[in-house]
Design a protein around this motif. Structure first.
Motif, PDB file in Angstrom:
ATOM      1  N   ALA A  12       0.842  -1.189   0.000  1.00  0.00           N
ATOM      2  CA  ALA A  12       0.000   0.000   0.000  1.00  0.00           C
ATOM      3  C   ALA A  12       0.877   1.238   0.000  1.00  0.00           C
ATOM      4  N   TYR A  14       0.240   5.419   0.916  1.00  0.00           N
ATOM      5  CA  TYR A  14      -0.751   6.280   1.569  1.00  0.00           C
ATOM      6  C   TYR A  14      -0.526   7.721   1.132  1.00  0.00           C
ATOM      7  N   MET A 100      -9.337  -1.147   9.231  1.00  0.00           N
ATOM      8  CA  MET A 100      -8.348  -2.176   8.914  1.00  0.00           C
ATOM      9  C   MET A 100      -9.007  -3.426   8.336  1.00  0.00           C
ATOM     10  N   PHE A 103      -9.926  -2.705   4.776  1.00  0.00           N
ATOM     11  CA  PHE A 103      -8.719  -2.672   3.946  1.00  0.00           C
ATOM     12  C   PHE A 103      -8.200  -4.075   3.673  1.00  0.00           C
ATOM     13  N   GLU A 104      -8.116  -4.894   4.688  1.00  0.00           N
ATOM     14  CA  GLU A 104      -7.552  -6.238   4.522  1.00  0.00           C
ATOM     15  C   GLU A 104      -8.365  -7.056   3.523  1.00  0.00           C
ATOM     16  N   ALA A 107      -7.260  -5.695   0.145  1.00  0.00           N
ATOM     17  CA  ALA A 107      -5.846  -5.952  -0.139  1.00  0.00           C
ATOM     18  C   ALA A 107      -5.593  -7.409  -0.494  1.00  0.00           C
ATOM     19  N   ASN A 138      -0.340   1.573  10.684  1.00  0.00           N
ATOM     20  CA  ASN A 138      -0.978   0.260  10.801  1.00  0.00           C
ATOM     21  C   ASN A 138      -0.893  -0.541   9.512  1.00  0.00           C
ATOM     22  N   LEU A 139      -0.917   0.163   8.390  1.00  0.00           N
ATOM     23  CA  LEU A 139      -0.849  -0.506   7.090  1.00  0.00           C
ATOM     24  C   LEU A 139       0.589  -0.728   6.631  1.00  0.00           C
ATOM     25  N   ALA A 141       2.441   1.435   5.386  1.00  0.00           N
ATOM     26  CA  ALA A 141       2.426   2.060   4.063  1.00  0.00           C
ATOM     27  C   ALA A 141       3.307   3.298   4.050  1.00  0.00           C
TER      28      ALA A 141
END
Length: 208
Positions: A12, A14, A100, A103-104, A107, A138-139, A141
């Motif tokens: 990712a 950002y 999250m 997103f997961e 992803a 957290n990502l 990114a």
């Protein structure tokens, strides 16, 4: 735009800013263009959108333009309404978990996801900045910071660039680079010279 090699090394990227109307969606379009040349499994995600009642125009534009397989519902985490009444990011664990999770799910179907941060239309710019940085961490990114020069003096732009760098460094975020956007032609040379000493890549983008 950022180097396409990022597709191979980051799941990712950002894109965020420190104020509204920075032009970060145009930066996102440029990155999507670069990423889509190297893989067809590109995703686009917004942690926070304005409202569930009205479709986010940037999500719909990017989904159509790049023929993304993802649904609209896969393209965002929560709405601005859900953040109201939350005082600090430390109070937002439930919201961050929800983002999250969304997103997961996306992803898992992509080689790389472009994440575009908040629009700074909520009640607190400080909260939105903290939320963007927390999500990037957290990502895992790298962050592309967009700094708007529109209606700002060159010294204000340089100050904003250094403030952004300092804030991200204090949070131990991975700064990919800085896009100084919407620069008026009469300030182009001065602003360009004022940021040439930075160690990170800087993209200079004039106002059209």
């Amino acid at each position: 735009v950022a180097p396409p090699r990022l597709v191979a090394v980051a799941r990712a990227v950002y894109v965020t800013s420190m104020e509204a109307a920075s032009g970060k969606s145009m930066i996102s379009l440029g990155l999507m263009e670069a990423f889509s040349r190297h893989t067809s499994r590109v995703g686009y995600f917004r942690p926070v959108i304005a409202s569930e009642g009205n479709d986010d125009a940037t999500i719909e534009l990017i989904r159509r333009r790049y023929g993304l397989a993802q649904t609209y519902e896969q393209s965002y985490g929560i709405t601005t309404d859900q953040t109201r009444g939350v005082g600090t990011v430390q109070d937002a664990d439930g919201l961050i978990s929800e983002i999250m999770g969304q997103f997961e799910g996306l992803a898992a179907e992509c080689d790389v996801v472009l994440v575009e941060g908040t629009d700074y239309t909520g009640a607190s710019a400080a909260f939105e900045f903290e939320l963007n940085v927390t999500m990037a961490l957290n990502l895992a990114a790298p962050v592309l910071m967009v700094v708007s020069a529109h209606h700002h003096r060159p010294d204000q732009v340089r100050g904003a660039v250094h403030a952004a760098r300092e804030s991200l460094r204090n949070h131990e975020a991975n700064l990919l680079g800085i896009a100084v956007n919407r620069i008026e032609r009469e300030h182009l040379e001065t602003i360009t010279e004022s940021v040439t000493d930075l160690p990170e890549p800087v993209w200079i983008i004039p106002e059209e």
